[in-house]
Motif scaffolding. Structure first.
Motif, short mmCIF file in Angstrom:
data_model
loop_
_atom_site.label_atom_id
_atom_site.label_comp_id
_atom_site.label_asym_id
_atom_site.label_seq_id
_atom_site.Cartn_x
_atom_site.Cartn_y
_atom_site.Cartn_z
N ASN A 11 33.69 44.44 40.24
CA ASN A 11 34.48 44.42 39.03
C ASN A 11 35.24 43.10 38.85
OD1 ASN A 11 35.20 45.68 36.62
ND2 ASN A 11 37.20 46.23 37.45
N GLN A 12 34.59 42.01 39.20
CA GLN A 12 35.16 40.70 38.98
C GLN A 12 34.03 39.74 38.63
OE1 GLN A 12 35.86 39.59 43.57
NE2 GLN A 12 36.74 38.12 42.20
N PRO A 13 34.35 38.63 38.01
CA PRO A 13 33.30 37.67 37.66
C PRO A 13 32.50 37.23 38.89
CG PRO A 13 35.33 37.12 36.54
CD PRO A 13 35.66 38.21 37.53
N GLN A 14 31.20 37.22 38.75
CA GLN A 14 30.32 36.86 39.87
C GLN A 14 30.56 35.44 40.37
OE1 GLN A 14 26.13 38.02 39.29
NE2 GLN A 14 26.83 39.18 37.51
N THR A 15 30.77 34.51 39.45
CA THR A 15 30.99 33.12 39.86
C THR A 15 32.30 32.98 40.63
OG1 THR A 15 29.72 32.36 37.96
CG2 THR A 15 31.12 30.74 39.04
N LEU A 47 52.30 38.35 50.62
CA LEU A 47 53.38 39.19 51.14
C LEU A 47 53.29 40.62 50.61
CD1 LEU A 47 56.36 36.67 50.99
CD2 LEU A 47 55.30 37.63 53.06
N ALA A 48 52.93 40.78 49.35
CA ALA A 48 52.82 42.13 48.77
C ALA A 48 51.73 42.95 49.44
CB ALA A 48 52.56 42.04 47.27
N SER A 49 50.72 42.28 49.98
CA SER A 49 49.61 43.00 50.62
C SER A 49 49.99 43.58 51.98
CB SER A 49 48.39 42.09 50.77
OG SER A 49 48.57 41.17 51.83
N CYS A 50 51.11 43.14 52.54
CA CYS A 50 51.43 43.57 53.90
C CYS A 50 52.87 44.04 54.08
CB CYS A 50 51.12 42.45 54.89
SG CYS A 50 52.05 40.93 54.64
N THR A 51 53.62 44.14 52.98
CA THR A 51 55.01 44.58 53.08
C THR A 51 55.30 45.65 52.05
OG1 THR A 51 55.79 42.91 51.51
CG2 THR A 51 55.83 42.30 53.85
N LYS A 52 56.48 46.26 52.21
CA LYS A 52 56.99 47.17 51.19
C LYS A 52 58.48 46.85 51.02
CE LYS A 52 57.73 50.98 54.48
NZ LYS A 52 57.82 50.06 55.59
N ASN A 175 42.24 37.53 56.46
CA ASN A 175 41.50 38.71 56.92
C ASN A 175 41.09 39.60 55.75
OD1 ASN A 175 43.48 40.87 56.41
ND2 ASN A 175 44.67 39.91 58.03
N ARG A 176 40.00 40.32 55.94
CA ARG A 176 39.42 41.16 54.89
C ARG A 176 40.38 42.23 54.36
NH1 ARG A 176 34.89 40.61 57.99
NH2 ARG A 176 33.22 39.53 56.91
N GLU A 177 41.11 42.85 55.26
CA GLU A 177 41.98 43.96 54.87
C GLU A 177 43.03 43.53 53.86
OE1 GLU A 177 45.20 47.01 56.90
OE2 GLU A 177 43.74 46.00 58.19
N ASN A 178 43.75 42.46 54.15
CA ASN A 178 44.79 42.00 53.23
C ASN A 178 44.19 41.45 51.94
OD1 ASN A 178 46.31 41.31 56.16
ND2 ASN A 178 47.50 42.38 54.62
N ILE A 179 43.10 40.72 52.05
CA ILE A 179 42.46 40.17 50.86
C ILE A 179 41.95 41.30 49.96
CG2 ILE A 179 40.59 38.70 49.98
CD1 ILE A 179 42.88 37.17 51.45
N LYS A 184 42.57 44.38 44.85
CA LYS A 184 42.86 45.63 44.13
C LYS A 184 44.02 45.45 43.14
CE LYS A 184 41.23 48.81 47.66
NZ LYS A 184 41.61 49.82 48.66
N PHE A 185 44.96 44.53 43.45
CA PHE A 185 46.06 44.27 42.53
C PHE A 185 45.56 43.69 41.21
CE2 PHE A 185 48.90 42.94 46.39
CZ PHE A 185 49.05 44.26 46.77
N HIS A 186 44.40 43.02 41.25
CA HIS A 186 43.94 42.22 40.11
C HIS A 186 42.75 42.78 39.35
CE1 HIS A 186 46.58 38.84 40.92
NE2 HIS A 186 46.47 39.21 42.18
N TYR A 187 41.96 43.63 39.96
CA TYR A 187 40.75 44.10 39.31
C TYR A 187 40.77 45.61 39.21
CZ TYR A 187 39.22 39.34 40.07
OH TYR A 187 39.13 37.97 40.06
#
Length: 191
Positions: A11-15, A47-52, A175-179, A184-187
């Motif tokens: 669900n994001q541009p292929q390029t 930071l948002a991917s790993c904190t609350k 790392n894959r998990e945080n990325i 998910k925040f964007h797409y």
């Protein structure tokens, strides 16, 4: 059309996805993700991917960029400072604050007295416990042999224009998990 070339699986541009993979490979990372808003947003998303809200984040005693302070305020994070020039200070601070699970390390120095080695600071923190480390590599990304994620950090954040790319776009590599969380925040939507 903003959806031209969107691949249903991601669900994001292929390029965009192809270029993210190139940057992940360039920086020896598992993955990479572009974000709108240059380096500031890359740090915010990292930071948002790993904190609350309410989490403590280990930072260096030198002044923090005003945009990073705003990120801490928006995310509801508490900065806990220690002297990254002194590994014993890092150890003591982490022992005193067992609830710190994230660290933000600025690659370039904020004070003339700063002399810390990025790799040593990352290794020291990781040697104490499993802390997620986010590095601000914005002013160092093409000026150093290895960025933070190549030295053991979980994520490195920088502006794409530092790589002679377009202004206003940030990149997080790591790392894959945080990325995956950042992506998910964007797409939205898709399968």
């Amino acid at each position: 059309n903003g959806d031209l070339g969107v691949h249903p699986a991601g669900n994001q541009p292929q390029t965009t996805r192809k270029v993210e993979r190139v940057l992940a490979d360039l920086f020896d990372a598992e993955d990479a993700c572009f974000v709108r808003g240059a380096g500031t947003s890359a740090i915010r998303e990292g930071l948002a991917s790993c904190t609350k809200s309410g989490d403590k984040v280990l930072v260096h005693t030198s002044p923090i960029y005003s945009t990073t302070i705003t990120t801490f305020e928006h995310l509801g994070l508490e900065a806990v400072s220690c002297d990254f020039n002194n590994l014993e200070s890092i150890k003591q601070t982490l022992q005193e604050h067992a609830d710190i699970q994230t660290a933000l390390i600025q690659y370039t120095r904020q004070s003339l007295e700063d002399s810390y080695d990025m790799g040593e600071v990352i290794a020291c923190i990781k040697g104490i416990r499993a802390v997620t480390i986010v590095t601000d590599d914005n002013y160092a990304v093409m000026k150093v042999a290895q960025i933070g994620s190549q030295l053991g950090a979980d994520m490195s954040c920088f502006s794409i224009f530092k790589l002679l790319g377009p202004e206003g776009i940030g990149c997080v590599v790591g790392n894959r998990e945080n990325i995956a969380s950042i992506r998910k925040f964007h797409y939205s939507g898709g399968t």
